[in-house]
Scaffold this motif. Structure first.
Motif, mmCIF file in Angstrom:
data_model
loop_
_atom_site.group_PDB
_atom_site.id
_atom_site.type_symbol
_atom_site.label_atom_id
_atom_site.label_comp_id
_atom_site.label_asym_id
_atom_site.label_seq_id
_atom_site.Cartn_x
_atom_site.Cartn_y
_atom_site.Cartn_z
ATOM 1 N N GLN A 69 -91.294 -64.924 73.134
ATOM 2 C CA GLN A 69 -89.620 -64.714 73.138
ATOM 3 C C GLN A 69 -89.697 -63.651 72.054
ATOM 4 N N THR A 70 -90.342 -62.808 72.132
ATOM 5 C CA THR A 70 -89.979 -61.146 71.321
ATOM 6 C C THR A 70 -90.148 -60.243 72.178
ATOM 7 N N SER A 71 -89.660 -58.989 71.643
ATOM 8 C CA SER A 71 -89.437 -57.896 72.602
ATOM 9 C C SER A 71 -90.806 -56.879 72.588
ATOM 10 N N GLU B 92 -91.171 -54.967 69.239
ATOM 11 C CA GLU B 92 -91.775 -55.680 67.941
ATOM 12 C C GLU B 92 -93.093 -55.614 67.842
ATOM 13 N N ASN C 205 -89.123 -58.212 77.497
ATOM 14 C CA ASN C 205 -89.782 -59.220 76.749
ATOM 15 C C ASN C 205 -91.416 -58.572 76.457
ATOM 16 N N ALA D 73 -85.877 -59.905 76.164
ATOM 17 C CA ALA D 73 -86.893 -60.399 74.771
ATOM 18 C C ALA D 73 -86.741 -61.833 74.674
ATOM 19 N N ASP D 74 -85.646 -62.695 74.672
ATOM 20 C CA ASP D 74 -85.612 -63.921 74.772
ATOM 21 C C ASP D 74 -85.453 -64.781 75.926
#
Length: 448
Positions: free
Chosen positions: A153-155, A158, A188, A390-391
């Motif tokens: 759960q990050t982009s 990142e 994601n 992303a989430d």
């Protein structure tokens, strides 16, 4: 059966429940009357669901607002110097892992054509010093950073920030944003496992055009497909679902919604009574925005795949059915900022100029018109394919596929493994058809 307006009462979609398909018993269905199922949308997802249900003996009606089937699978032609050339204005490449699509192609007697180039590998044409090998190495590094966690759960952005060299990372970022049709900060990080995997695998297209498949599927169920029928509203009660189009209203035992993601989330969606858990899951998806441009060439070139990092598009030339390379350059631009950089009115001219500058190795046909396709402007699609946000999590994907009472869902956005792809659309349609069959079987048997 057509219902007068006075006989229809407004109900929330969550008011009427069938047994959960996951908990229902599979087996032979005993019923006095054939259950009726409406499918909204005659793209690959809707037709995959409809053809499977018809094969299993259900009374199916497919409603399609367009005057053709296929949805965002749309084969067309462009005038070249030596005649008409086939182009794909929508979904194009058949890739590794497309097992269910290949099964359907075999079933309908359709063949694949190898393009002679790789969808996965694109030469950088506007940034000196960045090679394909550099991007491959950076992509592998990014995949290692993502790891094997199924619920990242990050982009993607990142993760890219941890890779290293800014110029190289921007080339990898461009690769991601073009393919995802969305910005790296929105997508994601799990997408990197597929998009950043830049291996020289072959890619294919359907002989006769990708639209040959939905055409064949629709022909197999013939008069069950109602073209030019736009669904305006669904109304559900404990005994069924009323489907109102711009011509009439009919009741069905179940409905499969196989409409594009943007039409479900918009204020004009016919499915307005979805519960919060469904809407929240849909909101964790990213709506992609993309355009395609096809430009005739004077001569047949070799196969190629060249990317513009700065303008977020890529170009390719590929083999046709006869083994020759078609005299047309195919171009794809991904992400809303990339499209907005030109502005809608100037997109065709400005993009074509950028393409000519990038592909100075090609001879463009003088005086020939390019063909521009922008799916975000299409009122029935309002966007390209989707990606996991992303989430987003696996729980979201389960909620997206989960039915709401007698209303089931299918679409390229509803498959966790092939999100945004033709294979995902087909798999989601087959999954929805199986859920409908199980739920109606359990409901019918229970009521006997």
């Amino acid at each position: 059966m057509t219902l007068p307006n006075a006989d229809r009462a407004r109900h929330s979609l969550s008011d009427s429940r069938l047994p959960d398909p996951a908990g229902a018993r599979r087996g032979e269905v005993t019923r006095a009357a054939t259950p009726t199922v409406a499918v909204l949308g005659a793209g690959l997802a809707g037709l995959a669901a409809a053809t499977r249900l018809v094969r299993e003996g259900y009374d199916v009606t497919v409603f399609e607002a367009r005057e053709r089937v296929g949805g965002r699978v749309w084969s067309d032609s462009i005038d070249g110097p030596d005649g008409s050339l086939a182009i794909e204005r929508g979904a194009e490449f058949v890739l590794y892992g497309y097992e269910e699509m290949r099964g359907l192609l075999d079933e309908y007697g359709l063949q694949l054509v190898e393009t002679g180039m790789s969808y996965y590998v694109r030469e950088v044409g506007d940034v000196g010093g960045v090679t394909t090998d550099n991007i491959v190495a950076a992509g592998r590094r990014a995949i290692q950073l993502v790891g094997d966690d199924p619920d990242v759960q990050t982009s993607a952005e990142e993760v890219l920030q941890q890779v290293g060299d800014d110029e190289l990372v921007d080339a990898l970022r461009a690769r991601i944003e073009i393919s995802a049709a969305a910005e790296a900060r929105e997508v994601n990080a799990s997408a990197l496992r597929h998009i950043a995997s830049i291996e020289p695998r072959p890619s294919w297209r359907v002989a006769g055009g990708n639209q040959s498949l939905p055409n064949a599927m629709a022909d197999a169920i013939k008069d069950r497909v109602r073209l030019g029928q736009k669904v305006l509203q669904l109304e559900q009660d404990p005994t069924g679902v009323a489907v109102t189009t711009d011509t009439d209203t009919n009741r069905f035992d179940a409905v499969i919604v196989a409409l594009p993601l943007a039409t479900l989330r918009g204020t004009r969606s016919p499915v307005l009574d979805m519960p919060d858990w469904k809407r929240q899951a849909l909101d964790h998806l990213v709506q992609g925005h993309a355009a395609k441009l096809h430009m005739p060439l004077s001569l047949s070139p070799g196969t190629s795949a060249v990317m513009s990092v700065g303008d977020r598009f890529w170009t390719w030339t590929a083999r046709s059915e006869d083994g020759s390379v078609g005299a047309v350059l195919n171009c794809f631009m991904g992400s809303a900022p990339a499209l907005a950089a030109y502005g809608q009115d100037a997109l065709s001219v400005g993009w074509a100029a950028a393409v000519r500058a990038l592909r100075s190795d090609l001879d463009f046909a003088p005086g020939s018109d390019a063909v521009l396709t922008t799916w975000s402007d299409d009122p029935l699609a309002r966007g390209a394919y989707s990606a996991m946000g992303a989430d987003a999590s696996s729980a979201d994907m389960e909620s997206i596929r989960r039915p709401v009472g007698r209303v089931f869902f299918a679409g390229e956005y509803a498959d966790p493994d092939f999100t945004g792809l033709m294979e995902g659309a087909i798999r989601s349609g087959h999954h929805a058809a199986s859920d409908v069959a199980v739920a109606l079987s359990a409901h019918t048997n229970r009521s006997l």
